[in-house]
Design a protein around this motif. Structure first.
Motif, mmCIF file in Angstrom:
data_model
loop_
_atom_site.group_PDB
_atom_site.id
_atom_site.type_symbol
_atom_site.label_atom_id
_atom_site.label_comp_id
_atom_site.label_asym_id
_atom_site.label_seq_id
_atom_site.Cartn_x
_atom_site.Cartn_y
_atom_site.Cartn_z
ATOM 1 N N ARG A 124 3.981 5.871 -5.276
ATOM 2 C CA ARG A 124 4.026 6.013 -6.734
ATOM 3 C C ARG A 124 2.909 6.913 -7.237
ATOM 4 O O ARG A 124 3.115 7.711 -8.157
ATOM 5 C CB ARG A 124 3.924 4.636 -7.390
ATOM 6 N N LEU A 125 1.725 6.798 -6.649
ATOM 7 C CA LEU A 125 0.601 7.651 -7.037
ATOM 8 C C LEU A 125 0.908 9.123 -6.754
ATOM 9 O O LEU A 125 0.629 9.994 -7.587
ATOM 10 C CB LEU A 125 -0.660 7.222 -6.300
ATOM 11 N N MET A 126 1.522 9.397 -5.612
ATOM 12 C CA MET A 126 1.872 10.780 -5.280
ATOM 13 C C MET A 126 2.946 11.325 -6.226
ATOM 14 O O MET A 126 2.873 12.483 -6.633
ATOM 15 C CB MET A 126 2.353 10.867 -3.825
ATOM 16 N N TRP A 127 3.923 10.501 -6.596
ATOM 17 C CA TRP A 127 4.940 10.954 -7.557
ATOM 18 C C TRP A 127 4.305 11.234 -8.916
ATOM 19 O O TRP A 127 4.653 12.215 -9.583
ATOM 20 C CB TRP A 127 6.060 9.932 -7.700
ATOM 21 N N CYS A 128 3.362 10.375 -9.330
ATOM 22 C CA CYS A 128 2.681 10.608 -10.612
ATOM 23 C C CYS A 128 1.861 11.886 -10.565
ATOM 24 O O CYS A 128 1.832 12.657 -11.527
ATOM 25 C CB CYS A 128 1.791 9.413 -10.962
ATOM 26 N N ALA A 146 2.403 15.109 -12.879
ATOM 27 C CA ALA A 146 1.316 15.681 -13.685
ATOM 28 C C ALA A 146 1.132 17.164 -13.375
ATOM 29 O O ALA A 146 0.901 17.976 -14.285
ATOM 30 C CB ALA A 146 0.018 14.920 -13.419
ATOM 31 N N ALA A 147 1.246 17.539 -12.108
ATOM 32 C CA ALA A 147 1.126 18.952 -11.741
ATOM 33 C C ALA A 147 2.272 19.775 -12.335
ATOM 34 O O ALA A 147 2.052 20.900 -12.815
ATOM 35 C CB ALA A 147 1.103 19.098 -10.225
ATOM 36 N N ALA A 148 3.474 19.221 -12.327
ATOM 37 C CA ALA A 148 4.616 19.935 -12.903
ATOM 38 C C ALA A 148 4.458 20.107 -14.404
ATOM 39 O O ALA A 148 4.748 21.187 -14.953
ATOM 40 C CB ALA A 148 5.915 19.191 -12.584
ATOM 41 N N ARG A 204 0.835 -1.217 0.000
ATOM 42 C CA ARG A 204 0.000 0.000 0.000
ATOM 43 C C ARG A 204 0.861 1.255 0.000
ATOM 44 O O ARG A 204 0.577 2.205 -0.734
ATOM 45 C CB ARG A 204 -0.910 0.010 1.218
ATOM 46 N N ARG A 205 1.881 1.270 0.842
ATOM 47 C CA ARG A 205 2.757 2.442 0.883
ATOM 48 C C ARG A 205 3.442 2.662 -0.451
ATOM 49 O O ARG A 205 3.594 3.801 -0.899
ATOM 50 C CB ARG A 205 3.816 2.267 1.964
#
Length: 84
Positions: free
Chosen positions: A47-51, A55-57, A41-42
């Motif tokens: 990985r979801l937070m890095w993606c 995407a924001a960048a 889960r971590r």
């Protein structure tokens, strides 16, 4: 007898009187399964937070290239004519 001595005597009596309870055999397997699940889960959340950050960048870069926020906007009024 002071308070510290009474406390120590009671702890010694508890430790001397009873044998520690046996650990269930399936406890290790359950702990390993839970730990593996938490680790997965971590990893997924990381990985979801890095993606999401990527995407924001990218979205910010696209906006900055198209909007040119560093350029001063054109003046909407003309300066008064003086010196004629």
């Amino acid at each position: 007898m002071n308070r510290l001595q009474r406390k120590e005597d009671s702890v010694r009596a508890v430790l001397d009187a009873a044998q520690p309870p046996a650990v269930p055999a399936e406890l290790c397997a359950d702990a390993m399964r839970r730990g593996g699940r938490m680790l997965r889960r971590r990893t997924v959340v990381r990985r979801l937070m890095w993606c999401l950050l990527l995407a924001a960048a990218v979205a910010f870069a696209v906006w900055a290239v198209s909007a040119h926020p560093w350029v001063e906007p054109p003046s909407e009024t003309t300066p008064p004519l003086t010196g004629l």
